[in-house]
Scaffold this motif. Sequence first.
Motif, PDB file in Angstrom:
ATOM      1  N   ILE A  20       0.811  -1.223   0.000  1.00  0.00           N
ATOM      2  CA  ILE A  20       0.000   0.000   0.000  1.00  0.00           C
ATOM      3  C   ILE A  20       0.841   1.268   0.000  1.00  0.00           C
ATOM      4  O   ILE A  20       0.307   2.379   0.065  1.00  0.00           O
ATOM      5  N   GLY A  21       2.166   1.119  -0.060  1.00  0.00           N
ATOM      6  CA  GLY A  21       3.017   2.273  -0.309  1.00  0.00           C
ATOM      7  C   GLY A  21       3.711   2.890   0.880  1.00  0.00           C
ATOM      8  O   GLY A  21       4.508   3.816   0.712  1.00  0.00           O
ATOM      9  N   ILE A  22       3.448   2.409   2.092  1.00  0.00           N
ATOM     10  CA  ILE A  22       4.140   2.931   3.262  1.00  0.00           C
ATOM     11  C   ILE A  22       5.219   1.946   3.694  1.00  0.00           C
ATOM     12  O   ILE A  22       5.221   0.791   3.274  1.00  0.00           O
ATOM     13  N   LYS A  23       6.150   2.404   4.512  1.00  0.00           N
ATOM     14  CA  LYS A  23       7.163   1.514   5.063  1.00  0.00           C
ATOM     15  C   LYS A  23       6.540   0.639   6.146  1.00  0.00           C
ATOM     16  O   LYS A  23       5.663   1.076   6.896  1.00  0.00           O
ATOM     17  N   GLY A  24       7.019  -0.579   6.241  1.00  0.00           N
ATOM     18  CA  GLY A  24       6.554  -1.491   7.274  1.00  0.00           C
ATOM     19  C   GLY A  24       7.729  -2.125   7.987  1.00  0.00           C
ATOM     20  O   GLY A  24       8.805  -2.295   7.400  1.00  0.00           O
ATOM     21  N   ARG A  25       7.539  -2.445   9.253  1.00  0.00           N
ATOM     22  CA  ARG A  25       8.586  -3.090  10.046  1.00  0.00           C
ATOM     23  C   ARG A  25       7.987  -4.266  10.797  1.00  0.00           C
ATOM     24  O   ARG A  25       6.901  -4.156  11.368  1.00  0.00           O
ATOM     25  N   VAL A  26       8.677  -5.373  10.765  1.00  0.00           N
ATOM     26  CA  VAL A  26       8.171  -6.569  11.424  1.00  0.00           C
ATOM     27  C   VAL A  26       9.337  -7.364  11.990  1.00  0.00           C
ATOM     28  O   VAL A  26      10.413  -7.451  11.377  1.00  0.00           O
ATOM     29  N   GLY A  27       9.140  -7.902  13.176  1.00  0.00           N
ATOM     30  CA  GLY A  27      10.127  -8.833  13.732  1.00  0.00           C
ATOM     31  C   GLY A  27       9.740 -10.241  13.325  1.00  0.00           C
ATOM     32  O   GLY A  27       8.590 -10.507  12.974  1.00  0.00           O
ATOM     33  N   PHE A  28      10.689 -11.145  13.362  1.00  0.00           N
ATOM     34  CA  PHE A  28      10.335 -12.525  13.030  1.00  0.00           C
ATOM     35  C   PHE A  28      11.319 -13.499  13.672  1.00  0.00           C
ATOM     36  O   PHE A  28      12.448 -13.143  14.024  1.00  0.00           O
ATOM     37  N   GLU A  29      10.857 -14.715  13.844  1.00  0.00           N
ATOM     38  CA  GLU A  29      11.721 -15.834  14.229  1.00  0.00           C
ATOM     39  C   GLU A  29      11.430 -16.972  13.267  1.00  0.00           C
ATOM     40  O   GLU A  29      10.287 -17.380  13.101  1.00  0.00           O
ATOM     41  N   ALA A  30      12.455 -17.414  12.587  1.00  0.00           N
ATOM     42  CA  ALA A  30      12.281 -18.381  11.500  1.00  0.00           C
ATOM     43  C   ALA A  30      13.533 -19.249  11.390  1.00  0.00           C
ATOM     44  O   ALA A  30      14.324 -19.103  10.459  1.00  0.00           O
ATOM     45  N   ALA A  31      13.696 -20.146  12.341  1.00  0.00           N
ATOM     46  CA  ALA A  31      14.900 -20.986  12.380  1.00  0.00           C
ATOM     47  C   ALA A  31      14.999 -21.883  11.146  1.00  0.00           C
ATOM     48  O   ALA A  31      16.034 -21.934  10.477  1.00  0.00           O
ATOM     49  N   ALA A  32      13.925 -22.609  10.838  1.00  0.00           N
ATOM     50  CA  ALA A  32      13.970 -23.541   9.711  1.00  0.00           C
ATOM     51  C   ALA A  32      14.251 -22.842   8.383  1.00  0.00           C
ATOM     52  O   ALA A  32      15.127 -23.274   7.624  1.00  0.00           O
ATOM     53  N   PRO A  33      13.549 -21.750   8.054  1.00  0.00           N
ATOM     54  CA  PRO A  33      13.842 -21.075   6.791  1.00  0.00           C
ATOM     55  C   PRO A  33      15.288 -20.621   6.669  1.00  0.00           C
ATOM     56  O   PRO A  33      15.920 -20.812   5.616  1.00  0.00           O
ATOM     57  N   MET A  34      15.823 -20.023   7.728  1.00  0.00           N
ATOM     58  CA  MET A  34      17.178 -19.488   7.633  1.00  0.00           C
ATOM     59  C   MET A  34      18.218 -20.604   7.530  1.00  0.00           C
ATOM     60  O   MET A  34      19.197 -20.487   6.781  1.00  0.00           O
ATOM     61  N   LEU A  35      18.008 -21.693   8.260  1.00  0.00           N
ATOM     62  CA  LEU A  35      18.953 -22.810   8.190  1.00  0.00           C
ATOM     63  C   LEU A  35      18.858 -23.533   6.848  1.00  0.00           C
ATOM     64  O   LEU A  35      19.877 -23.858   6.229  1.00  0.00           O
ATOM     65  N   ILE A  36      17.646 -23.778   6.384  1.00  0.00           N
ATOM     66  CA  ILE A  36      17.461 -24.505   5.119  1.00  0.00           C
ATOM     67  C   ILE A  36      17.953 -23.672   3.945  1.00  0.00           C
ATOM     68  O   ILE A  36      18.683 -24.173   3.074  1.00  0.00           O
ATOM     69  N   ILE A  37      17.585 -22.402   3.910  1.00  0.00           N
ATOM     70  CA  ILE A  37      18.050 -21.540   2.824  1.00  0.00           C
ATOM     71  C   ILE A  37      19.566 -21.377   2.875  1.00  0.00           C
ATOM     72  O   ILE A  37      20.250 -21.416   1.843  1.00  0.00           O
ATOM     73  N   GLY A  38      20.112 -21.196   4.077  1.00  0.00           N
ATOM     74  CA  GLY A  38      21.566 -21.059   4.209  1.00  0.00           C
ATOM     75  C   GLY A  38      22.303 -22.288   3.711  1.00  0.00           C
ATOM     76  O   GLY A  38      23.312 -22.182   2.987  1.00  0.00           O
ATOM     77  N   ALA A  39      21.804 -23.476   4.066  1.00  0.00           N
ATOM     78  CA  ALA A  39      22.438 -24.722   3.625  1.00  0.00           C
ATOM     79  C   ALA A  39      22.251 -24.928   2.122  1.00  0.00           C
ATOM     80  O   ALA A  39      23.179 -25.329   1.411  1.00  0.00           O
ATOM     81  N   HIS A  40      21.053 -24.641   1.634  1.00  0.00           N
ATOM     82  CA  HIS A  40      20.748 -24.842   0.219  1.00  0.00           C
ATOM     83  C   HIS A  40      21.597 -23.936  -0.671  1.00  0.00           C
ATOM     84  O   HIS A  40      22.161 -24.375  -1.683  1.00  0.00           O
TER      85      HIS A  40
END
Length: 396
Positions: free
Chosen positions: A261-281
Amino acid sequence: MSKKVVVAFSGGLDTSYTVMYLAKEKGYEVYAACANTGGFSKEQLAENEKNAYLLGAKEYVTLDVTREYYDKSLRYMIYGNVLRNGTYPISVSSERIFQGMAIARYAKEIGADAIAHGSTGAGNDQVRFDMTFLVLCPEMEIITLTRDGNLSRKEEVDYLNSHGFNADFAKLKYSYNVGIWGTSICGGEILDSRQGLPESAYLKQVSKKDVSTLALRFEKGEVKAVNGVEYDDPIKAIQAVEEIGAAYGIGRDMHVGDTIIGIKGRVGFEAAAPMLIIGAHKFLEKFTLSKWQQYWKDQVANWYGMFLHESQYLEPVMRDIEAMLDESQRNVNGIVTLELRPYGFSTVGVDSDDDLLKSKLGEYGEGAKAWTSEDAKGFIKMLSNPLRVYYGTHKK
């Protein structure tokens, strides 16, 4: 005869209000549908069903589309190593399209007159749901009470309480969206650009302090084994990686980006599986793909992630990008070893029959086997020709 409306029901405040208001005030025949993409436990789904009927729903249904979400999108995010702005694995936001598609299919099956969702007018989800419904069931009315009435939490809570529904919707400091591909965190310190999130804001606390290794076996880009345990179901493999990584607090970060919608957004997250799988891949691809395979895959994957985040999953070009990503994975096979520690990890090594580093032509920095020193000097001289032409002409 009462009109039928399907409410995309999460069990939260906005959708609870929507079910009750449409049933009691508007006289709709309400069908509450919870589209689960891996973020709900059995207990939560049972609670949702109980509450839906208490709120006045004629029918409640859980639509489990976790595997559809993986098969039709999540695996391509892994193939593409998709991280929005190089940071965010497009966690729960990527699931909204599949929730919307499941709701639309269900609405058509029961012959609904309308579909309702609880999105506000200040976020991305309103776009994701509305666009999906406009494309897949254009004949149906879209009802959004929270958005149209600009309703406050207090107004909704007061209405529910006054009609005998006293579930605890107390204003919490943070709001969470949990999915198979991570948890997003909004509110609290996130609203202040100068601050980060405290430890207490995360749902999964750090319980491991030691250093350990994690071995992921990939077959054509998909995780097939975790620490030697084989998985036929990719969802269970992801869950196994999540359990291991979350204990270290891996995958926590803050994303700042441009919303639909055109404004800046900020979000926190915790995503162990995505970061480990993407990092390894991504590490495995460095060994098994050519330079230009990696380059062009990065270009289309960036677009894939952007289109997915911005509610363009149904754009036909997405199928073309998926075809390229799928084909790119034919030699992405092998075991990747990672070293885990609190709040982080590092890549260690790769064991793969498709490892291009194991070349008989030579070992980098060690010795050449397929060319002579004269070959090297001739190659370098020819490579320098464009620069010598340019600087020979422009001597200043």
